[in-house]
Design a protein around this motif. Structure first.
Motif, PDB file in Angstrom:
ATOM      1  N   HIS A  71       0.856  -1.192   0.000  1.00 32.56           N
ATOM      2  CA  HIS A  71       0.000   0.000   0.000  1.00 32.56           C
ATOM      3  C   HIS A  71       0.886   1.235   0.000  1.00 32.56           C
ATOM      4  CE1 HIS A  71      -4.264   1.387   0.879  1.00 32.56           C
ATOM      5  NE2 HIS A  71      -3.567   2.486   0.678  1.00 32.56           N
ATOM      6  N   LEU A  72       1.012   1.842  -1.176  1.00 29.50           N
ATOM      7  CA  LEU A  72       1.945   2.950  -1.361  1.00 29.50           C
ATOM      8  C   LEU A  72       1.293   4.292  -1.020  1.00 29.50           C
ATOM      9  CD1 LEU A  72       3.568   1.832  -4.736  1.00 29.50           C
ATOM     10  CD2 LEU A  72       4.291   1.278  -2.394  1.00 29.50           C
ATOM     11  N   VAL A  73       2.146   5.276  -0.713  1.00 32.21           N
ATOM     12  CA  VAL A  73       1.680   6.614  -0.339  1.00 32.21           C
ATOM     13  C   VAL A  73       1.654   7.504  -1.571  1.00 32.21           C
ATOM     14  CG1 VAL A  73       2.102   8.614   1.130  1.00 32.21           C
ATOM     15  CG2 VAL A  73       2.764   6.330   1.919  1.00 32.21           C
ATOM     16  N   PRO A  74       0.473   8.019  -1.940  1.00 31.88           N
ATOM     17  CA  PRO A  74       0.435   8.940  -3.068  1.00 31.88           C
ATOM     18  C   PRO A  74       1.257  10.199  -2.775  1.00 31.88           C
ATOM     19  CG  PRO A  74      -1.785   8.561  -2.158  1.00 31.88           C
ATOM     20  CD  PRO A  74      -0.831   7.790  -1.335  1.00 31.88           C
ATOM     21  N   PHE A  75       1.942  10.695  -3.776  1.00 32.52           N
ATOM     22  CA  PHE A  75       2.804  11.872  -3.708  1.00 32.52           C
ATOM     23  C   PHE A  75       4.075  11.618  -2.886  1.00 32.52           C
ATOM     24  CE2 PHE A  75      -1.549  13.503  -4.186  1.00 32.52           C
ATOM     25  CZ  PHE A  75      -1.410  14.150  -5.401  1.00 32.52           C
ATOM     26  N   GLY A  76       4.167  10.479  -2.222  1.00 32.68           N
ATOM     27  CA  GLY A  76       5.374  10.146  -1.495  1.00 32.68           C
ATOM     28  C   GLY A  76       6.150   9.033  -2.171  1.00 32.68           C
ATOM     29  N   GLU A  77       5.426   7.988  -2.617  1.00 34.99           N
ATOM     30  CA  GLU A  77       6.069   6.837  -3.257  1.00 34.99           C
ATOM     31  C   GLU A  77       5.660   6.681  -4.716  1.00 34.99           C
ATOM     32  OE1 GLU A  77       6.791   3.743   0.353  1.00 34.99           O
ATOM     33  OE2 GLU A  77       4.711   4.183  -0.133  1.00 34.99           O
ATOM     34  N   TYR A  78       4.630   7.361  -5.099  1.00 36.64           N
ATOM     35  CA  TYR A  78       4.288   7.438  -6.514  1.00 36.64           C
ATOM     36  C   TYR A  78       3.511   8.729  -6.724  1.00 36.64           C
ATOM     37  CZ  TYR A  78      -0.610   6.192  -5.586  1.00 36.64           C
ATOM     38  OH  TYR A  78      -1.915   6.192  -5.140  1.00 36.64           O
ATOM     39  N   LEU A  79       3.493   9.208  -7.944  1.00 33.83           N
ATOM     40  CA  LEU A  79       2.863  10.485  -8.257  1.00 33.83           C
ATOM     41  C   LEU A  79       1.629  10.255  -9.122  1.00 33.83           C
ATOM     42  CD1 LEU A  79       3.084  13.569  -8.017  1.00 33.83           C
ATOM     43  CD2 LEU A  79       4.454  13.566 -10.108  1.00 33.83           C
ATOM     44  N   PRO A  80       0.429  10.446  -8.560  1.00 35.52           N
ATOM     45  CA  PRO A  80      -0.775  10.349  -9.400  1.00 35.52           C
ATOM     46  C   PRO A  80      -0.727  11.414 -10.507  1.00 35.52           C
ATOM     47  CG  PRO A  80      -1.339  10.399  -7.042  1.00 35.52           C
ATOM     48  CD  PRO A  80       0.118  10.744  -7.163  1.00 35.52           C
ATOM     49  N   LEU A  81      -1.240  11.078 -11.653  1.00 35.05           N
ATOM     50  CA  LEU A  81      -1.258  12.011 -12.786  1.00 35.05           C
ATOM     51  C   LEU A  81       0.147  12.561 -13.057  1.00 35.05           C
ATOM     52  CD1 LEU A  81      -4.502  13.977 -11.813  1.00 35.05           C
ATOM     53  CD2 LEU A  81      -4.314  12.017 -13.353  1.00 35.05           C
ATOM     54  N   GLU A  82       1.104  11.646 -13.072  1.00 36.37           N
ATOM     55  CA  GLU A  82       2.511  12.042 -13.159  1.00 36.37           C
ATOM     56  C   GLU A  82       2.804  12.904 -14.374  1.00 36.37           C
ATOM     57  OE1 GLU A  82       6.967   9.993 -13.074  1.00 36.37           O
ATOM     58  OE2 GLU A  82       5.165   8.741 -13.033  1.00 36.37           O
ATOM     59  N   ASN A  83       2.230  12.567 -15.513  1.00 35.53           N
ATOM     60  CA  ASN A  83       2.526  13.318 -16.728  1.00 35.53           C
ATOM     61  C   ASN A  83       2.094  14.778 -16.627  1.00 35.53           C
ATOM     62  OD1 ASN A  83       3.619  11.052 -17.944  1.00 35.53           O
ATOM     63  ND2 ASN A  83       1.680  10.451 -18.912  1.00 35.53           N
ATOM     64  N   LEU A  84       1.061  15.033 -15.816  1.00 35.44           N
ATOM     65  CA  LEU A  84       0.575  16.398 -15.656  1.00 35.44           C
ATOM     66  C   LEU A  84       1.320  17.164 -14.568  1.00 35.44           C
ATOM     67  CD1 LEU A  84      -3.302  15.814 -15.886  1.00 35.44           C
ATOM     68  CD2 LEU A  84      -1.789  16.732 -17.655  1.00 35.44           C
ATOM     69  N   LEU A  85       1.715  16.472 -13.500  1.00 34.26           N
ATOM     70  CA  LEU A  85       2.241  17.152 -12.324  1.00 34.26           C
ATOM     71  C   LEU A  85       3.759  17.236 -12.286  1.00 34.26           C
ATOM     72  CD1 LEU A  85      -0.114  15.706  -9.549  1.00 34.26           C
ATOM     73  CD2 LEU A  85      -0.281  17.912 -10.726  1.00 34.26           C
ATOM     74  N   ARG A  86       4.448  16.273 -12.894  1.00 33.93           N
ATOM     75  CA  ARG A  86       5.911  16.263 -12.828  1.00 33.93           C
ATOM     76  C   ARG A  86       6.467  17.542 -13.449  1.00 33.93           C
ATOM     77  NH1 ARG A  86       8.823  13.184  -9.590  1.00 33.93           N
ATOM     78  NH2 ARG A  86       7.857  11.246 -10.334  1.00 33.93           N
ATOM     79  N   GLY A  87       7.283  18.251 -12.675  1.00 35.72           N
ATOM     80  CA  GLY A  87       7.896  19.488 -13.151  1.00 35.72           C
ATOM     81  C   GLY A  87       7.120  20.743 -12.840  1.00 35.72           C
ATOM     82  N   VAL A  88       5.886  20.617 -12.310  1.00 37.08           N
ATOM     83  CA  VAL A  88       5.091  21.810 -12.011  1.00 37.08           C
ATOM     84  C   VAL A  88       5.700  22.580 -10.855  1.00 37.08           C
ATOM     85  CG1 VAL A  88       2.828  22.637 -11.240  1.00 37.08           C
ATOM     86  CG2 VAL A  88       2.987  20.785 -12.920  1.00 37.08           C
ATOM     87  N   ILE A  89       5.973  21.879  -9.733  1.00 36.83           N
ATOM     88  CA  ILE A  89       6.656  22.464  -8.587  1.00 36.83           C
ATOM     89  C   ILE A  89       7.661  21.443  -8.071  1.00 36.83           C
ATOM     90  CG2 ILE A  89       4.790  24.011  -7.888  1.00 36.83           C
ATOM     91  CD1 ILE A  89       3.988  21.974  -5.788  1.00 36.83           C
ATOM     92  N   ALA A  90       8.598  21.909  -7.251  1.00 38.27           N
ATOM     93  CA  ALA A  90       9.664  21.027  -6.775  1.00 38.27           C
ATOM     94  C   ALA A  90       9.129  19.870  -5.949  1.00 38.27           C
ATOM     95  CB  ALA A  90      10.682  21.833  -5.964  1.00 38.27           C
ATOM     96  N   PHE A  91       8.004  20.095  -5.251  1.00 45.15           N
ATOM     97  CA  PHE A  91       7.443  19.049  -4.413  1.00 45.15           C
ATOM     98  C   PHE A  91       7.116  17.794  -5.219  1.00 45.15           C
ATOM     99  CE2 PHE A  91       3.561  17.130  -2.490  1.00 45.15           C
ATOM    100  CZ  PHE A  91       4.149  16.630  -1.337  1.00 45.15           C
ATOM    101  N   PHE A  92       6.772  17.961  -6.479  1.00 43.84           N
ATOM    102  CA  PHE A  92       6.428  16.819  -7.324  1.00 43.84           C
ATOM    103  C   PHE A  92       7.661  16.213  -8.007  1.00 43.84           C
ATOM    104  CE2 PHE A  92       2.185  19.161  -7.851  1.00 43.84           C
ATOM    105  CZ  PHE A  92       1.654  18.500  -6.762  1.00 43.84           C
ATOM    106  N   ASP A  93       8.846  16.685  -7.648  1.00 41.93           N
ATOM    107  CA  ASP A  93      10.082  16.179  -8.241  1.00 41.93           C
ATOM    108  C   ASP A  93      11.046  15.681  -7.178  1.00 41.93           C
ATOM    109  OD1 ASP A  93       9.410  16.755 -10.951  1.00 41.93           O
ATOM    110  OD2 ASP A  93       9.773  18.866 -10.549  1.00 41.93           O
ATOM    111  N   LEU A  94      10.510  15.106  -6.099  1.00 40.16           N
ATOM    112  CA  LEU A  94      11.371  14.607  -5.033  1.00 40.16           C
ATOM    113  C   LEU A  94      12.294  13.515  -5.566  1.00 40.16           C
ATOM    114  CD1 LEU A  94       8.820  14.383  -2.091  1.00 40.16           C
ATOM    115  CD2 LEU A  94      10.548  16.124  -2.483  1.00 40.16           C
ATOM    116  N   PRO A  95      13.527  13.440  -5.049  1.00 39.36           N
ATOM    117  CA  PRO A  95      14.520  12.516  -5.604  1.00 39.36           C
ATOM    118  C   PRO A  95      14.296  11.077  -5.171  1.00 39.36           C
ATOM    119  CG  PRO A  95      15.435  13.680  -3.728  1.00 39.36           C
ATOM    120  CD  PRO A  95      14.082  14.278  -3.972  1.00 39.36           C
ATOM    121  N   MET A  96      13.175  10.503  -5.589  1.00 38.54           N
ATOM    122  CA  MET A  96      12.895   9.099  -5.290  1.00 38.54           C
ATOM    123  C   MET A  96      12.140   8.507  -6.474  1.00 38.54           C
ATOM    124  SD  MET A  96      10.772   7.348  -2.136  1.00 38.54           S
ATOM    125  CE  MET A  96      12.085   7.636  -0.951  1.00 38.54           C
TER     126      MET A  96
END
Length: 492
Positions: A317-342
């Motif tokens: 059971h993974l944590v959204p925004f912590g271990e995976y990014l929902p709607l990654e194609n839309l959110l990745r790169g928008v703000i630094a929070f969505f680009d955590l080094p994991m």
């Protein structure tokens, strides 16, 4: 006694206060007796509101609850998510407001569908169904459930019978019956007394010891999160956990490193882990939280065993925004929070076998998983001890880690299994099968916590069935009070 009429605005303010009171029932405040008071404030006068007003009352409660009780999310976003204060506040506000909608929906449906009879019963059932919805919809967030605080209350013996949702049901029912009692419906004193006195006759322990106690050593590295994934952080992590392992003076049966103790993949960390294991006695088991990757480019948050241990566990059971990014194609790169080094994690299979360590079967739950009562129950059925590793550094110095520990304690009580909890910077603890903390390390310090846990066999009623009987009971309690036809009016 005639019920006092309040303006809708006063209802919303009462609901906001009730949400804050519910936060005070949980750790670190543990004022569990405020739970029925909060439920009573939500029930009082609810039948005089329109469905829309009831929804707004529910939303106000959610704002108070999560605004006060889940404010730790700001720490994760701002301190460790590389996000400025205005945007971190906005994202935290959006998080709180979104979660509050669960209570808005619950009370809107309650007011829309409930008739004038048995409202006290319908309210309690609807409350638990709302918690069920919050547990599973959009991957779920069963944090600050109404029943969690009662791991320390006279209702606690109900936990092995029906789990946290039964505690929520009885808390909500006490609140609604309490309001009816204040309306001079004196008969309500009998069911309230039964809810709180029957636990005196319940068994104090449903499971039995099997085998000798295990000597455990839990290592807490207290590594700075902001540098953890840098080359400097990797060196510091390796040196810290190697030193703590080598410094163990006794010969424990089980040594545990917390979640992602080494900020690297298993194939990179294997030489370090083997050096650590070589410093231990041959019959000692070493369990380490570690990230894994396979040849297909998939990544897993895992626990692996070395030495006198066999098997591994991959977090399901993974944590959204912590271990995976929902709607990654839309959110990745928008703000630094969505680009955590994991890297994005992949969930492990649901039917994983327990890890065998030091002759004991360990049921596993990594970090966030411990808050899911039914997931933990499924792990506990074939295990004798529960193991949870966590990286609570993300919470900072907030109340989050203490709430997290409280939920781990309730999982121990529900399943009649001791819990071994190793965290990165606290709260590292050993919990017995009654949900009591028997050993605890200080937060925000490099520490080694030693203690003993007794493996347990047998099953509690909750461990056998999970939560579905309580959810069914909640639905049955709602049904007699439903409005079947027309527009009913009158008091509950």
């Amino acid at each position: 006694m005639t019920e006092t009429r309040f303006s809708p605005t006063l209802h919303y303010l009462m609901a906001l206060a009730a949400g804050v009171l519910t936060t005070l029932t949980a750790a670190p405040f543990t004022l569990w007796w405020l739970g029925p008071v909060a439920a009573g404030l939500m029930y009082a006068g609810l039948h005089r509101l329109t469905p829309g007003q009831a929804a707004l009352k529910g939303w106000s409660y959610g704002l108070g609850l999560f605004g006060a009780g889940a404010s730790w999310v700001y720490v994760s976003i701002h301190d460790y998510g590389y996000t400025g204060v205005p945007l971190a506040l906005a994202l935290t506000g959006l998080f709180v407001a979104g979660l509050a909608l669960f209570f808005a929906v619950t009370l809107w449906l309650y007011r829309r569908l409930a008739g004038p009879r048995l409202t006290w019963l319908t309210f309690a059932g609807a409350w638990v169904l709302g918690e069920w919805l919050r547990t599973w919809l959009f991957t779920g967030f069963p944090w600050l459930l109404l029943g969690t605080a009662h791991v320390d209350s006279p209702l606690a013996p109900w936990a092995p019978v029906g789990g946290v949702y039964l505690l929520s049901l009885f808390t909500a029912l006490t609140g609604s019956l309490g309001v009816e009692f204040l309306r001079r419906r004196w008969w309500t004193a009998a069911p309230i007394a039964a809810l709180w006195l029957v636990p005196l006759a319940l068994p104090s322990q449903w499971t039995t010891p099997t085998g000798e106690p295990l000597r455990v050593a839990l290592l807490q590295g207290n590594l700075p999160q902001l540098i953890k994934w840098t080359p400097e952080g990797r060196r510091e992590a390796a040196n810290t956990y190697l030193a703590l392992t080598r410094e163990l003076s006794d010969e424990p049966d089980l040594v545990v490193w917390p979640e992602a103790a080494l900020p690297m993949f298993e194939d990179e960390a294997r030489p370090i882990l083997e050096r650590a294991q070589a410093s231990l006695a041959p019959d000692t088991a070493l369990l380490a939280g570690i990230l894994q990757r396979d040849g297909e480019g998939l990544y897993y948050n895992s626990v692996i065993g070395l030495g006198n241990a066999e098997g591994e566990y991959r977090k399901t059971h993974l944590v959204p925004f912590g271990e995976y990014l929902p709607l990654e194609n839309l959110l990745r790169g928008v703000i630094a929070f969505f680009d955590l080094p994991m890297p994005a994690m992949t969930p492990g299979p649901a039917d994983q076998a327990p890890i065998e360590a030091a002759g004991t079967r360990l049921g596993n739950a990594i970090c966030y998983e411990i808050i899911y009562a039914d997931l933990v129950a499924s792990r506990a059925r074939n295990a004798e001890v529960l193991l949870t590793v966590s990286n609570d550094t993300w919470f900072g110095a907030s109340i989050g880690p203490l709430q997290h520990l409280q939920m781990a304690r309730l999982r121990a009580l529900e399943n009649g299994r001791p819990v071994v909890r190793a965290t990165s910077n606290g709260v590292t603890a050993v919990i017995d099968a009654q949900g009591r903390v028997t050993a605890r390390a200080p937060q925000f310090e490099v520490a080694t916590l030693t203690g003993e846990v007794t493996p347990m066999a047998g099953h509690t009623p909750f461990n056998r069935t999970g939560s579905w009987p309580v959810w069914l009971l909640a639905a049955l309690l709602v049904m007699p009070g439903l409005r079947l036809r027309g527009r009913d009016t009158g008091e509950g």
